[in-house]
Design an enzyme around this catalytic site. Structure first.
Site, PDB file in Angstrom:
ATOM      1  N   GLU A   9      11.209  44.840 -17.393  1.00 21.31           N
ATOM      2  CA  GLU A   9      10.437  45.214 -18.580  1.00 21.31           C
ATOM      3  C   GLU A   9      10.915  46.593 -19.024  1.00 21.31           C
ATOM      4  O   GLU A   9      10.944  47.520 -18.230  1.00 21.31           O
ATOM      5  CB  GLU A   9       8.945  45.304 -18.234  1.00 21.31           C
ATOM      6  CG  GLU A   9       8.376  44.045 -17.608  1.00 21.31           C
ATOM      7  CD  GLU A   9       7.175  44.343 -16.714  1.00 21.31           C
ATOM      8  OE1 GLU A   9       6.452  45.321 -16.963  1.00 21.31           O
ATOM      9  OE2 GLU A   9       6.975  43.588 -15.750  1.00 21.31           O
ATOM     10  N   TYR A  55       6.339  43.098 -27.215  1.00 22.07           N
ATOM     11  CA  TYR A  55       4.995  43.617 -27.466  1.00 22.07           C
ATOM     12  C   TYR A  55       4.959  45.117 -27.650  1.00 22.07           C
ATOM     13  O   TYR A  55       5.895  45.834 -27.314  1.00 22.07           O
ATOM     14  CB  TYR A  55       4.037  43.191 -26.358  1.00 22.07           C
ATOM     15  CG  TYR A  55       4.499  43.464 -24.939  1.00 22.07           C
ATOM     16  CD1 TYR A  55       5.607  42.795 -24.421  1.00 22.07           C
ATOM     17  CD2 TYR A  55       3.819  44.345 -24.117  1.00 22.07           C
ATOM     18  CE1 TYR A  55       6.031  43.022 -23.121  1.00 22.07           C
ATOM     19  CE2 TYR A  55       4.226  44.569 -22.806  1.00 22.07           C
ATOM     20  CZ  TYR A  55       5.338  43.910 -22.326  1.00 22.07           C
ATOM     21  OH  TYR A  55       5.756  44.132 -21.046  1.00 22.07           O
ATOM     22  N   ASP A  57       3.188  48.371 -26.406  1.00 22.67           N
ATOM     23  CA  ASP A  57       2.453  48.784 -25.218  1.00 22.67           C
ATOM     24  C   ASP A  57       1.604  50.016 -25.519  1.00 22.67           C
ATOM     25  O   ASP A  57       1.636  50.576 -26.597  1.00 22.67           O
ATOM     26  CB  ASP A  57       3.462  49.074 -24.102  1.00 22.67           C
ATOM     27  CG  ASP A  57       2.797  49.151 -22.745  1.00 22.67           C
ATOM     28  OD1 ASP A  57       1.759  48.490 -22.567  1.00 22.67           O
ATOM     29  OD2 ASP A  57       3.305  49.870 -21.875  1.00 22.67           O
ATOM     30  N   TRP A 421       3.159  33.522 -19.114  1.00 23.50           N
ATOM     31  CA  TRP A 421       4.214  33.247 -18.129  1.00 23.50           C
ATOM     32  C   TRP A 421       4.032  31.877 -17.478  1.00 23.50           C
ATOM     33  O   TRP A 421       4.997  31.240 -17.077  1.00 23.50           O
ATOM     34  CB  TRP A 421       4.252  34.345 -17.052  1.00 23.50           C
ATOM     35  CG  TRP A 421       4.619  35.681 -17.596  1.00 23.50           C
ATOM     36  CD1 TRP A 421       3.798  36.763 -17.741  1.00 23.50           C
ATOM     37  CD2 TRP A 421       5.903  36.097 -18.101  1.00 23.50           C
ATOM     38  NE1 TRP A 421       4.493  37.811 -18.303  1.00 23.50           N
ATOM     39  CE2 TRP A 421       5.776  37.439 -18.519  1.00 23.50           C
ATOM     40  CE3 TRP A 421       7.137  35.469 -18.223  1.00 23.50           C
ATOM     41  CZ2 TRP A 421       6.844  38.163 -19.067  1.00 23.50           C
ATOM     42  CZ3 TRP A 421       8.201  36.178 -18.766  1.00 23.50           C
ATOM     43  CH2 TRP A 421       8.045  37.508 -19.171  1.00 23.50           C
TER      44      TRP A 421
END
Lengths: 496, 67
Positions: A9, A55, A57, A421
């Protein structure tokens, strides 16, 4: 584990730099950047057709989480695809804000620290067997991760402060780690995070979450970073004796190591022994090499990883950084900083060199300094252009392929769906939602059956070519995989 | 997932064998001046792509903390 699921990530830095005056504030800029994302997925937190997640954050950092990968090159390609997506979004944003009366450039930086000392991360995930003894794991893994910066750090020009002169450090993130192991991420950044959300069968697996790493620009450095970590995990899982490198104070050690680019700083082990980072890494590399000799290579990159690992340690031990100044981020960046400093006669505290440090991480292929070096053949690469482009639209052959196909098919039929997920759900058929707990499963019959409910896919959907897709959308990653070519439902028969 | 592209990190200048690397050192001078030119060209390009006011650029790069 012979096969392992990996993911990374990445949080990106984002700035607007106008020709004069102040730029747009980060949160407003991030909203611009994510408009095409919201338009595509009706949210600023979505899974996309290549199986990855995009996304915004905390703190308005744009973030990209790679799909689950079971191959290191797939992982690195998926990560690089994320950089390309951010670049495409930034280009689009630059045009939009111009329409709205703001000039200047938009920068997306894949680094880990801003000029005010805020830090944002590059988080690695490794699937490990639930049976792995966690105390043994952390005892070995922690000293490995504390010293890993000398083989995989991104390098940093550290500005002068009251106590120290400006200097070059191995790592971006080292100064921002506060704990060895814990479950927090924002309050007190630990090196290993114990938050246990396996996104898989919790009886069999856990997800090891490592937040100490620097974001890498070099794919060669990335290969060493993930590859070496996997090899150390593999030895831990096999239960072979590895030697005791447990550190007396991991957080003091990680900082001391980072700030001495000569590599001579020693750190104290719990046993009382004083070793350099290179000595600890050397000990682990020797053990890994023996392990590979006995057990054989478990994938095709092992030999490359071991060669790079040994060469990088030699560079640190001898001070001959030229051995790796096209392969390892910190050394590539250090050479560039020195070249620029020499040409203009600059001290390391000069803002131009801090700018070089930041611009090294610019994801723009025409402007980012790492990319300029790559284009000129001054940095090595393990990815081809074709591979990166493919990763922008195609999921790797893991559960990500199930997710990608589910998303793309539902979209083609105009059927609303939600995924994460593990879950796959058509909004109109909530009771038929499917959980896929096996992250290695590239196919799932239940999901196939659910998609068959939407129609005759073979007859009604046509897969768009890469060329067709690249004509559409702000970025090819946010385009449809299929065109619906089926007949519209037959019209109601006329009433007589 | 058929063709795997370059798996090995490759050095620029392609597939140098140890011999060709050795013979390269013999005719050092022309290569050295070529390297200087290459470096000049790289540093020139960097000067053109970077924002002129380095201090403003660096100071302006402030984010909020992440994760």
């Amino acid at each position: 584990m012979d096969r392992r699921v990996y993911g990374v990530e990445t949080e990106f830095g984002l700035i607007h730099h106008p020709e004069t005056g102040r730029g747009l504030p980060p949160d407003e800029l991030a909203r611009y950047l994510f408009r095409p994302v919201v338009e595509f997925g009706r949210s600023s937190n979505i899974f996309i057709p290549n199986g990855s997640r995009l996304y915004l954050d905390v703190g308005s950092h744009p973030e990209y989480a790679t799909a689950e990968c079971d191959d290191l090159i797939d992982l690195i390609a998926s990560d690089r695809a994320g950089e390309r997506i951010m670049h495409d979004l930034a280009q689009w944003t630059e045009e939009r804000i111009r329409d709205d009366g703001f000039n200047g450039q938009v920068y997306v930086l894949k680094n880990n620290v801003d000029s005010a000392g805020n830090s944002y991360g590059s988080h690695e995930n490794y699937l490990i067997p639930r049976t792995t003894h966690f105390r043994r794991l952390s005892g070995i893994l922690l000293p490995f991760l504390v010293t890993r910066q000398i083989i995989a750090g991104a390098g940093r020009v550290v500005p002068a402060d009251q106590e120290n002169e400006a200097h070059f450090a191995f790592s971006q993130r080292a100064d921002h780690m506060w704990e060895g192991i814990s479950s927090a991420t924002t309050r007190s950044r630990p090196i290993i995070n114990t938050r246990d959300e396996p996104h898989a069968d919790a009886a069999a697996h856990r997800r090891l979450h490592v937040i100490v790493g620097d974001s890498n620009m070099s794919s060669t450095t990335s290969l060493l970073r993930y590859g070496a970590t996997d090899l150390v995990l593999r030895m831990i899982e096999a239960g072979v004796p590895i030697g005791d490198y447990e550190l007396e104070n991991p957080i003091a050690a990680i900082r001391a190591i980072s700030h001495d680019i000569t590599g001579r700083t020693t750190v104290r082990l719990r046993s009382g022994q004083e070793l350099t980072a290179a000595q600890i890494q050397r000990g682990l590399l020797e053990r890994v090499t023996r392990f590979v000799t006995e057990q054989g290579s478990h994938h095709r990159h092992v030999e490359t990883i071991l060669e790079l690992w040994a060469r990088t340690l030699e560079a640190v031990e001898t001070g001959n950084h030229g051995l790796i100044d096209q392969d390892i981020d910190w050394a590539i960046k250090k050479r560039l900083v020195q070249q620029v400093a020499a040409r203009h006669g600059l001290e390391l505290s000069h803002p131009r060199l801090a700018q070089i440090d930041m611009s090294y991480h610019d994801v723009n292929p025409q402007r980012g300094l790492f990319h300029l070096l790559l284009t000129r053949g001054l940095a090595t690469d393990v990815l081809s252009e074709e591979r990166i482009t493919r990763a922008m639209t195609s999921p790797p052959p893991t559960r990500a392929a199930v997710r990608g196909e589910f998303l793309s098919t539902a979209r083609a039929y105009g059927a609303e769906c939600t995924v994460d997920w593990v879950h796959h759900k058509l909004i109109d058929r909530p009771l038929e939602a499917v959980m896929v707990k096996d992250p290695f499963a590239a196919q799932d019959e239940r999901v196939e059956a659910l998609l068959d409910r939407l129609g005759d896919r073979g007859a009604q959907l046509r897969e768009l070519s890469g060329d067709e897709r690249s004509q559409r959308g702000v970025t090819v990653a946010l385009t449809e995989k299929y065109a619906f070519t089926g007949e519209a439902a037959p019209p109601e028969p006329p009433l007589i | 997932m058929s063709a795997q592209p370059q798996k090995q990190p490759h050095r620029p200048g392609g597939d140098q064998t140890p011999e060709s690397a050795d013979s390269g050192q013999v005719k050092g001078n022309p290569q050295a001046s070529e390297r200087v030119e290459e470096l000049d060209s790289l540093l020139d390009e960097i000067d053109t792509v970077l924002e002129a006011n380095a201090e403003e650029f660096v100071k302006g790069f402030v984010q909020k903390g992440g994760q």
